[in-house]
Design an enzyme around this catalytic site. Structure first.
Site, PDB file in Angstrom:
ATOM      1  N   THR A 236      -2.477   1.075  -4.544  1.00  0.00           N
ATOM      2  CA  THR A 236      -3.022   2.194  -3.787  1.00  0.00           C
ATOM      3  C   THR A 236      -4.463   2.501  -4.156  1.00  0.00           C
ATOM      4  O   THR A 236      -4.895   2.236  -5.275  1.00  0.00           O
ATOM      5  CB  THR A 236      -2.160   3.459  -4.003  1.00  0.00           C
ATOM      6  OG1 THR A 236      -2.767   4.575  -3.350  1.00  0.00           O
ATOM      7  CG2 THR A 236      -2.008   3.782  -5.486  1.00  0.00           C
ATOM      8  N   SER A 237      -5.185   3.094  -3.224  1.00  0.00           N
ATOM      9  CA  SER A 237      -6.555   3.547  -3.480  1.00  0.00           C
ATOM     10  C   SER A 237      -6.588   4.951  -4.086  1.00  0.00           C
ATOM     11  O   SER A 237      -7.660   5.467  -4.380  1.00  0.00           O
ATOM     12  CB  SER A 237      -7.380   3.520  -2.184  1.00  0.00           C
ATOM     13  OG  SER A 237      -7.600   2.191  -1.768  1.00  0.00           O
TER      14      SER A 237
ATOM     15  N   ASP B  77       0.867  -1.159   0.000  1.00  0.00           N
ATOM     16  CA  ASP B  77       0.000   0.000   0.000  1.00  0.00           C
ATOM     17  C   ASP B  77       0.916   1.224   0.000  1.00  0.00           C
ATOM     18  O   ASP B  77       2.106   1.116   0.342  1.00  0.00           O
ATOM     19  CB  ASP B  77      -0.888  -0.031   1.243  1.00  0.00           C
ATOM     20  CG  ASP B  77      -1.673   1.248   1.426  1.00  0.00           C
ATOM     21  OD1 ASP B  77      -2.431   1.606   0.514  1.00  0.00           O
ATOM     22  OD2 ASP B  77      -1.496   1.906   2.473  1.00  0.00           O
TER      23      ASP B  77
ATOM     24  N   ASP C 214      -1.571  -0.609   5.991  1.00  0.00           N
ATOM     25  CA  ASP C 214      -1.738   0.115   7.251  1.00  0.00           C
ATOM     26  C   ASP C 214      -3.191   0.225   7.679  1.00  0.00           C
ATOM     27  O   ASP C 214      -3.469   0.765   8.754  1.00  0.00           O
ATOM     28  CB  ASP C 214      -1.169   1.528   7.125  1.00  0.00           C
ATOM     29  CG  ASP C 214      -2.052   2.417   6.269  1.00  0.00           C
ATOM     30  OD1 ASP C 214      -2.347   2.028   5.119  1.00  0.00           O
ATOM     31  OD2 ASP C 214      -2.470   3.488   6.734  1.00  0.00           O
TER      32      ASP C 214
ATOM     33  N   ASP D 109      -0.127   5.142   0.922  1.00  0.00           N
ATOM     34  CA  ASP D 109      -0.363   6.115   1.990  1.00  0.00           C
ATOM     35  C   ASP D 109      -0.420   5.426   3.351  1.00  0.00           C
ATOM     36  O   ASP D 109      -1.206   4.493   3.550  1.00  0.00           O
ATOM     37  CB  ASP D 109      -1.680   6.856   1.737  1.00  0.00           C
ATOM     38  CG  ASP D 109      -1.602   7.709   0.486  1.00  0.00           C
ATOM     39  OD1 ASP D 109      -1.077   8.829   0.559  1.00  0.00           O
ATOM     40  OD2 ASP D 109      -2.052   7.232  -0.576  1.00  0.00           O
TER      41      ASP D 109
ATOM     42  N   LYS E  63     -10.400  -1.385  -2.741  1.00  0.00           N
ATOM     43  CA  LYS E  63     -10.350  -1.971  -1.405  1.00  0.00           C
ATOM     44  C   LYS E  63     -11.618  -1.582  -0.632  1.00  0.00           C
ATOM     45  O   LYS E  63     -12.070  -0.441  -0.765  1.00  0.00           O
ATOM     46  CB  LYS E  63      -9.110  -1.478  -0.653  1.00  0.00           C
ATOM     47  CG  LYS E  63      -7.800  -1.724  -1.378  1.00  0.00           C
ATOM     48  CD  LYS E  63      -6.642  -1.019  -0.666  1.00  0.00           C
ATOM     49  CE  LYS E  63      -5.371  -1.090  -1.459  1.00  0.00           C
ATOM     50  NZ  LYS E  63      -4.239  -0.382  -0.809  1.00  0.00           N
TER      51      LYS E  63
END
Length: 236
Positions: free
Chosen positions: A121-122, A29, A178, A31, A153
């Site tokens: 990543t989102s 991931d 995270d 961030d 996600k």
């Protein structure tokens, strides 16, 4: 004396959880895992919430790791979702002041060959690029963003695509995350999961459903070792 039945679950470190195991690739991931964007995220969402007549984001909890459009759809009527999404996207593209690389990130990415690492990543692709530029993070050859999948996600699609682009079996991948949404996505994809604290506390991550396989206090507490049989993960 605290009741053991109600005490927070203690998660093993990666060195314990993954002893004797190897992985073909590590999917990170971004961030909260590789970079710290929390100050910018909080700043932009507070401004966005005020503009849209919503309470302070702390009252509705920014769901870190979840695509912005998904969160907005839970907060606003359907006919307001798209313009509201465009607004937060514009704010986040404009303001990335204070976005920094987290400790351990450079070492982790440097030791892994290109074919054994990816970012999942989102963020949208433009936002991911903006945050990488702001932090100085060099993008690996494989980066999966919210623009690349129909379902983000906590659905498994982002990690399945990351594994596919690397040409590896998801069951042979380790995901470093995270946030509970990302952990759920990784587990649904069949990947092993390592949670890092920061955005969420150790207790929050341990209580997530599903819970991660292992827990570390950031990438600085993790060591990746690449051998002919794959990537081993130990405690730093």
């Amino acid at each position: 004396m605290p009741d053991p039945a109600t005490a927070p679950r203690a998660l093993p470190t990666p060195g314990v959880a993954f002893a004797g195991r190897t992985f073909d690739a590590v999917l990170f991931d971004m961030d909260g895992t590789l970079i710290d964007s929390v100050p910018a995220v909080d700043r932009n969402w507070r401004r966005w919430a005020a503009e849209h007549g919503l309470p302070d984001p702390e009252e509705f909890q920014i769901q870190h790791g979840t695509p912005a459009r998904t969160l907005i759809a839970e907060l606003l009527p359907e006919d307001r979702v798209e313009p509201a999404y465009e607004r937060i996207h514009a704010l986040e593209l404009e303001d990335n002041d204070g976005v920094t690389i987290l400790p351990g990130t450079r070492d982790a990415l440097a030791v892994l060959p290109p074919g054994r690492q990816a970012i999942v990543t989102s963020c949208t692709r433009p936002l991911a690029a903006a945050r990488m530029a702001a932090s100085g993070l060099a993008a690996p050859s494989v980066v999966v963003t919210a623009d690349d999948v129909a379902r983000g996600k906590p659905d498994p699609d982002p990690f399945l695509l990351g594994a596919e682009r690397l040409g590896v079996d998801p069951a042979r991948c380790l995901v470093v995350e995270d946030a509970p949404a990302g952990i759920a996505a990784a587990r649904a994809a069949g990947c092993a999961t390592l949670a890092v604290t920061g955005t969420h506390s150790a207790a929050e991550l341990a209580e997530a459903s599903p819970a991660p396989d292992a827990l570390a206090t950031g990438l600085a507490a993790v060591r990746f070792v690449v051998g002919p049989d794959g990537v081993r993960v130990t405690d730093a």
